[in-house]
Scaffold this motif. Sequence first.
Motif, PDB file in Angstrom:
ATOM      1  N   LYS A  81       1.014  -1.632  -0.082  1.00 45.28           N
ATOM      2  CA  LYS A  81      -0.218  -0.110  -0.102  1.00 45.28           C
ATOM      3  C   LYS A  81       1.118   1.281  -0.441  1.00 45.28           C
ATOM      4  CE  LYS A  81      -4.132  -2.559   0.660  1.00 45.28           C
ATOM      5  NZ  LYS A  81      -3.290  -3.945  -0.090  1.00 45.28           N
ATOM      6  N   ALA A  82       0.230   2.698  -0.934  1.00 43.34           N
ATOM      7  CA  ALA A  82       0.816   4.033  -0.618  1.00 43.34           C
ATOM      8  C   ALA A  82       1.147   4.735   0.747  1.00 43.34           C
ATOM      9  CB  ALA A  82       0.514   4.981  -2.017  1.00 43.34           C
ATOM     10  N   HIS A  83       0.007   4.101   0.659  1.00 44.54           N
ATOM     11  CA  HIS A  83      -0.105   5.234   2.205  1.00 44.54           C
ATOM     12  C   HIS A  83      -1.187   4.745   3.236  1.00 44.54           C
ATOM     13  CE1 HIS A  83       1.128   9.070   0.346  1.00 44.54           C
ATOM     14  NE2 HIS A  83       0.247   8.487  -0.816  1.00 44.54           N
ATOM     15  N   LEU A  84      -0.341   4.402   4.126  1.00 41.73           N
ATOM     16  CA  LEU A  84      -1.198   4.105   5.333  1.00 41.73           C
ATOM     17  C   LEU A  84      -1.837   5.441   6.530  1.00 41.73           C
ATOM     18  CD1 LEU A  84       1.065   1.158   6.849  1.00 41.73           C
ATOM     19  CD2 LEU A  84      -0.720   1.029   5.851  1.00 41.73           C
ATOM     20  N   PRO A  85      -3.106   4.578   6.897  1.00 40.18           N
ATOM     21  CA  PRO A  85      -4.154   5.840   7.594  1.00 40.18           C
ATOM     22  C   PRO A  85      -3.409   5.817   9.002  1.00 40.18           C
ATOM     23  CG  PRO A  85      -5.375   3.513   7.094  1.00 40.18           C
ATOM     24  CD  PRO A  85      -4.196   3.813   6.946  1.00 40.18           C
ATOM     25  N   ARG A  86      -3.353   7.672   9.421  1.00 37.67           N
ATOM     26  CA  ARG A  86      -2.431   8.145  10.537  1.00 37.67           C
ATOM     27  C   ARG A  86      -3.277   7.460  11.946  1.00 37.67           C
ATOM     28  NH1 ARG A  86      -1.714  14.735   9.088  1.00 37.67           N
ATOM     29  NH2 ARG A  86      -0.683  14.147   7.188  1.00 37.67           N
ATOM     30  N   PHE A  87      -4.659   6.937  11.299  1.00 35.61           N
ATOM     31  CA  PHE A  87      -4.756   6.498  13.002  1.00 35.61           C
ATOM     32  C   PHE A  87      -4.282   5.356  13.732  1.00 35.61           C
ATOM     33  CE2 PHE A  87      -7.919   5.044   9.623  1.00 35.61           C
ATOM     34  CZ  PHE A  87      -7.360   3.623  10.267  1.00 35.61           C
ATOM     35  N   LEU A  88      -3.679   4.433  12.536  1.00 32.75           N
ATOM     36  CA  LEU A  88      -2.908   3.768  13.075  1.00 32.75           C
ATOM     37  C   LEU A  88      -1.414   4.166  13.911  1.00 32.75           C
ATOM     38  CD1 LEU A  88      -2.710   1.990   9.724  1.00 32.75           C
ATOM     39  CD2 LEU A  88      -4.201   1.324  11.242  1.00 32.75           C
ATOM     40  N   GLN A  89      -1.530   4.784  14.136  1.00 34.61           N
ATOM     41  CA  GLN A  89      -0.866   5.419  15.361  1.00 34.61           C
ATOM     42  C   GLN A  89      -0.871   5.582  16.412  1.00 34.61           C
ATOM     43  OE1 GLN A  89       1.659   8.676  13.738  1.00 34.61           O
ATOM     44  NE2 GLN A  89       1.993   7.649  12.009  1.00 34.61           N
ATOM     45  N   THR A  90      -2.616   5.284  16.480  1.00 35.41           N
ATOM     46  CA  THR A  90      -3.181   5.090  17.722  1.00 35.41           C
ATOM     47  C   THR A  90      -3.000   4.254  18.834  1.00 35.41           C
ATOM     48  OG1 THR A  90      -5.253   6.274  16.661  1.00 35.41           O
ATOM     49  CG2 THR A  90      -5.660   5.638  19.275  1.00 35.41           C
ATOM     50  N   GLU A  91      -1.960   4.997  19.956  1.00 39.30           N
ATOM     51  CA  GLU A  91      -1.657   4.135  20.902  1.00 39.30           C
ATOM     52  C   GLU A  91      -2.652   3.020  21.534  1.00 39.30           C
ATOM     53  OE1 GLU A  91       0.556   4.567  25.449  1.00 39.30           O
ATOM     54  OE2 GLU A  91       0.191   6.321  24.111  1.00 39.30           O
ATOM     55  N   GLY A  92      -2.885   2.236  21.768  1.00 33.46           N
ATOM     56  CA  GLY A  92      -3.358   1.562  22.331  1.00 33.46           C
ATOM     57  C   GLY A  92      -4.712   0.355  21.350  1.00 33.46           C
ATOM     58  N   LEU A  93      -4.151   0.940  19.990  1.00 32.49           N
ATOM     59  CA  LEU A  93      -5.494   0.555  19.132  1.00 32.49           C
ATOM     60  C   LEU A  93      -5.329  -0.935  18.559  1.00 32.49           C
ATOM     61  CD1 LEU A  93      -7.754   1.517  17.368  1.00 32.49           C
ATOM     62  CD2 LEU A  93      -5.880   1.507  15.382  1.00 32.49           C
ATOM     63  N   SER A  94      -6.175  -1.805  18.947  1.00 31.87           N
ATOM     64  CA  SER A  94      -6.295  -3.858  18.584  1.00 31.87           C
ATOM     65  C   SER A  94      -6.435  -3.551  17.417  1.00 31.87           C
ATOM     66  CB  SER A  94      -7.398  -4.038  19.718  1.00 31.87           C
ATOM     67  OG  SER A  94      -8.792  -3.829  18.628  1.00 31.87           O
ATOM     68  N   GLN A  95      -5.558  -4.751  17.270  1.00 32.14           N
ATOM     69  CA  GLN A  95      -5.299  -5.043  15.726  1.00 32.14           C
ATOM     70  C   GLN A  95      -6.150  -4.714  14.685  1.00 32.14           C
ATOM     71  OE1 GLN A  95      -2.215  -4.826  14.129  1.00 32.14           O
ATOM     72  NE2 GLN A  95      -1.297  -4.286  15.571  1.00 32.14           N
ATOM     73  N   LEU A  96      -7.186  -5.957  15.205  1.00 32.55           N
ATOM     74  CA  LEU A  96      -8.926  -5.895  15.108  1.00 32.55           C
ATOM     75  C   LEU A  96      -9.246  -4.893  14.735  1.00 32.55           C
ATOM     76  CD1 LEU A  96     -10.901  -7.419  14.003  1.00 32.55           C
ATOM     77  CD2 LEU A  96     -11.681  -8.073  16.756  1.00 32.55           C
TER      78      LEU A  96
END
Length: 218
Positions: A81-96
């Motif tokens: 993927k060319a870009h990954l969403p910024r919310f993926l950097q949210t601390e504590g975000l589950s992989q699901l």
Amino acid sequence: MDNRSGPYADEDVDEEKITRCKESRLQDPLVVCGSDIMLMILSRLDARSLASTLGVSRRWRSVASSDIIWYKKCEELWSGKAHLPRFLQTEGLSQLSAYSLSVQGGKRDAPEYWRNLDPYWTGAEDGPMHRYFHPDGSQTADSNDQVWGGHESCYSIVTSFLADGKIRKHYVRINRWPRMHISRREDWGWEMSNHLYCYSSVPDARIKGGTGPCLPIL
């Protein structure tokens, strides 16, 4: 006292075996196999099938929503993927949650502000957007470029060699984008592209250090 003797003893035993067999089939696989084995089994499912097991029960959800499983699913989804969403950097975000939000984000159309600014979407005759690749690995754009947001901030040239010294791979990578390959056009210009983006060199004779021709290319 039942000593299991007589002509019907074998039939009784067979009925007991059948009953036990039926009961074992009705048992919850999670109870029979245990969490560790079920974790291994569920990890072999595709994401859609795995998601369907989340609603079986609370115990199933506790196993099927494990970060151990969904971390691998996220890696598969994000690969190339060319870009990954910024919310993926949210601390504590589950992989699901990261997987679900990524799928939703991937279905979005280009944002309105982008469509209003990018000449590709508006059909404006202002010419293409310019990106400048500097020797130090940085990138810049024209000062009046409203689309430029600094996201294309760096690039690197990747070269790998075989044992005999011959070049095995040679490509350019911009941030986390898929690798971009360089090719030469018929007008001796350069083109850098992959399945998502394409950059074309433009005449730059008027720029200090430029190598392009002064005359327009027909």
